[in-house]
Design a protein around this motif. Structure first.
Motif, short mmCIF file in Angstrom:
data_model
loop_
_atom_site.label_atom_id
_atom_site.label_comp_id
_atom_site.label_asym_id
_atom_site.label_seq_id
_atom_site.Cartn_x
_atom_site.Cartn_y
_atom_site.Cartn_z
N ILE B 72 -6.53 -5.03 8.25
CA ILE B 72 -6.54 -4.09 7.11
C ILE B 72 -6.56 -2.66 7.62
CG2 ILE B 72 -7.95 -3.31 5.15
CD1 ILE B 72 -8.82 -6.14 4.69
N ARG B 73 -5.84 -1.81 6.92
CA ARG B 73 -5.77 -0.41 7.33
C ARG B 73 -5.60 0.49 6.11
NH1 ARG B 73 -0.54 0.18 9.86
NH2 ARG B 73 -1.33 -0.96 11.62
N GLY B 74 -6.29 1.63 6.11
CA GLY B 74 -6.09 2.61 5.05
C GLY B 74 -4.77 3.35 5.27
N ASP B 75 -4.09 3.71 4.20
CA ASP B 75 -2.79 4.39 4.33
C ASP B 75 -2.91 5.70 5.11
OD1 ASP B 75 -0.93 3.58 1.25
OD2 ASP B 75 -1.72 2.34 2.88
N GLY B 76 -4.07 6.32 5.07
CA GLY B 76 -4.28 7.59 5.78
C GLY B 76 -5.04 7.44 7.07
N CYS B 77 -5.19 6.22 7.55
CA CYS B 77 -6.00 5.97 8.75
C CYS B 77 -5.13 5.71 9.97
CB CYS B 77 -6.89 4.74 8.54
SG CYS B 77 -8.11 4.97 7.25
N ASP B 78 -5.71 5.95 11.14
CA ASP B 78 -5.01 5.65 12.39
C ASP B 78 -5.72 4.53 13.15
OD1 ASP B 78 -6.27 8.41 14.48
OD2 ASP B 78 -7.27 6.97 13.16
N TYR B 79 -6.45 3.68 12.41
CA TYR B 79 -7.08 2.53 13.04
C TYR B 79 -6.96 1.35 12.10
CZ TYR B 79 -10.84 3.48 9.75
OH TYR B 79 -11.55 3.70 8.59
N THR B 80 -7.03 0.16 12.68
CA THR B 80 -6.90 -1.08 11.91
C THR B 80 -8.17 -1.89 12.07
OG1 THR B 80 -4.52 -1.08 12.39
CG2 THR B 80 -5.46 -3.15 11.58
N GLU B 81 -8.63 -2.48 10.99
CA GLU B 81 -9.75 -3.42 11.08
C GLU B 81 -9.15 -4.82 11.18
OE1 GLU B 81 -12.00 -1.01 7.78
OE2 GLU B 81 -13.31 -2.62 8.46
N HIS B 82 -9.44 -5.49 12.27
CA HIS B 82 -8.84 -6.80 12.52
C HIS B 82 -9.75 -7.93 12.07
CE1 HIS B 82 -5.51 -5.11 14.87
NE2 HIS B 82 -6.39 -4.27 15.37
N GLY B 83 -9.14 -9.00 11.56
CA GLY B 83 -9.89 -10.22 11.27
C GLY B 83 -10.93 -10.08 10.17
N VAL B 84 -10.62 -9.35 9.11
CA VAL B 84 -11.56 -9.26 7.98
C VAL B 84 -11.47 -10.59 7.21
CG1 VAL B 84 -12.13 -8.06 5.83
CG2 VAL B 84 -11.28 -6.76 7.80
N PRO B 85 -12.56 -11.34 7.12
CA PRO B 85 -12.49 -12.65 6.46
C PRO B 85 -12.31 -12.52 4.95
CG PRO B 85 -14.74 -12.19 7.14
CD PRO B 85 -13.91 -11.05 7.62
N HIS B 86 -11.65 -13.48 4.35
CA HIS B 86 -11.41 -13.44 2.91
C HIS B 86 -12.72 -13.42 2.12
CE1 HIS B 86 -9.08 -13.98 -0.78
NE2 HIS B 86 -10.05 -14.78 -1.18
N GLY B 87 -13.75 -13.99 2.69
CA GLY B 87 -15.06 -14.01 2.03
C GLY B 87 -15.64 -12.63 1.76
N ARG B 88 -15.13 -11.62 2.48
CA ARG B 88 -15.65 -10.25 2.28
C ARG B 88 -14.86 -9.50 1.20
NH1 ARG B 88 -19.41 -8.32 5.04
NH2 ARG B 88 -20.14 -9.37 6.90
N VAL B 89 -13.79 -10.12 0.72
CA VAL B 89 -12.94 -9.45 -0.26
C VAL B 89 -13.58 -9.57 -1.65
CG1 VAL B 89 -10.68 -9.45 -1.38
CG2 VAL B 89 -10.86 -9.83 1.09
N ILE B 90 -13.68 -8.44 -2.34
CA ILE B 90 -14.30 -8.40 -3.67
C ILE B 90 -13.22 -8.44 -4.75
CG2 ILE B 90 -15.71 -7.01 -5.24
CD1 ILE B 90 -16.89 -5.69 -2.65
N GLY B 91 -12.13 -7.72 -4.53
CA GLY B 91 -11.09 -7.66 -5.54
C GLY B 91 -9.80 -7.10 -4.95
N VAL B 92 -8.78 -7.07 -5.79
CA VAL B 92 -7.48 -6.55 -5.36
C VAL B 92 -7.01 -5.50 -6.36
CG1 VAL B 92 -6.15 -8.37 -6.54
CG2 VAL B 92 -5.18 -7.24 -4.54
#
Lengths: 88, 140
Positions: B72-92
């Motif tokens: 996952i990465r923010g459109d304005g970010c220069d870093y990526t968060e790798h391996g975020v589990p689906h269990g941490r997702v609240i909404g879309v």
């Protein structure tokens, strides 16, 4: 009394929802779902008003008794005050 | 009330995102995002609301799906968060309001933007790093 400036109402899927924007969004991070009655009162509270005027608005719009209108207004004002949404 | 509880009760959650990590798409403090309950599985380029291990809720874009995890990465970010589990997702995110105009993320323009912006990431990463270095040098 009136709603603090910095709130906007969005209509999504037939529901009216108020959220804070700008500086106020740092202080108020939630959302407020408004049914039709609440939306009417919310719109009236964009200008300085009082409970009597709000109750009168409900009576005119929904043809309810003065007692019912006053009770609905009191309930909503109480909730808005408790959430810190009203200016003094 | 927790955002997940609001999503369950109302079927949606509206909020004004703080910060600018999703620029240029979302302007912190100005735009209003519409979040829906997350499906069982996110797709590439979905913008999801998820909770970091430190308890902070973040709204960023899925740039890669890896089984039951996401990069996952923010459109304005220069870093990526790798391996975020689906269990941490609240909404879309379903869409957002810019002023009075509602913009759904499913629109052609938005889908094109997502792909193009992601394609430009290497160049953006380089430009952001150069800019930060230049600012550090100028400050000295």
């Amino acid at each position: 009394m009136k709603i603090k400036s910095g709130f906007v109402v969005r209509k999504v899927g037939g529901k009216s929802v108020a959220v804070a924007v700008g500086e106020l969004s740092k202080e108020f991070r939630g959302m407020i779902t408004l049914n039709d009655t609440a939306r009417l009162l919310w719109d009236r509270l964009q200008q300085d008003t009082d409970e009597m005027e709000l109750a009168q608005a409900l009576i005119e719009e929904y043809d309810v008794s003065p007692a019912k209108a006053a009770a609905d207004v009191e309930e909503m004002i109480g909730q808005l005050r408790a959430a810190g949404i009203l200016e003094a | 009330m927790e955002k997940s509880e609001i999503l369950k009760r109302e079927g949606m959650y509206l909020s004004t995102p703080s910060g600018n990590s999703m620029r240029p798409l979302l302007r912190g403090g100005k735009d209003t995002v519409v979040i829906r309950p997350a499906p069982d599985r996110l797709a590439r380029f979905d913008i999801c609301l998820y909770r970091r291990p430190d308890g902070k809720d973040v709204l960023h874009r899925v740039i890669r799906v890896r089984g039951a995890c996401y990069d996952i990465r923010g459109d304005g970010c220069d870093y990526t968060e790798h391996g975020v589990p689906h269990g941490r997702v609240i909404g879309v995110m379903e869409g957002f309001f810019r002023g009075q105009r509602y913009i759904p993320v499913s629109s052609c323009a938005q889908r094109l933007y997502a792909r193009a912006w992601n394609l430009l990431y290497p160049a953006r990463w380089f430009a952001m790093r150069c800019w930060r270095k230049a600012r550090r040098i100028l400050k000295k």
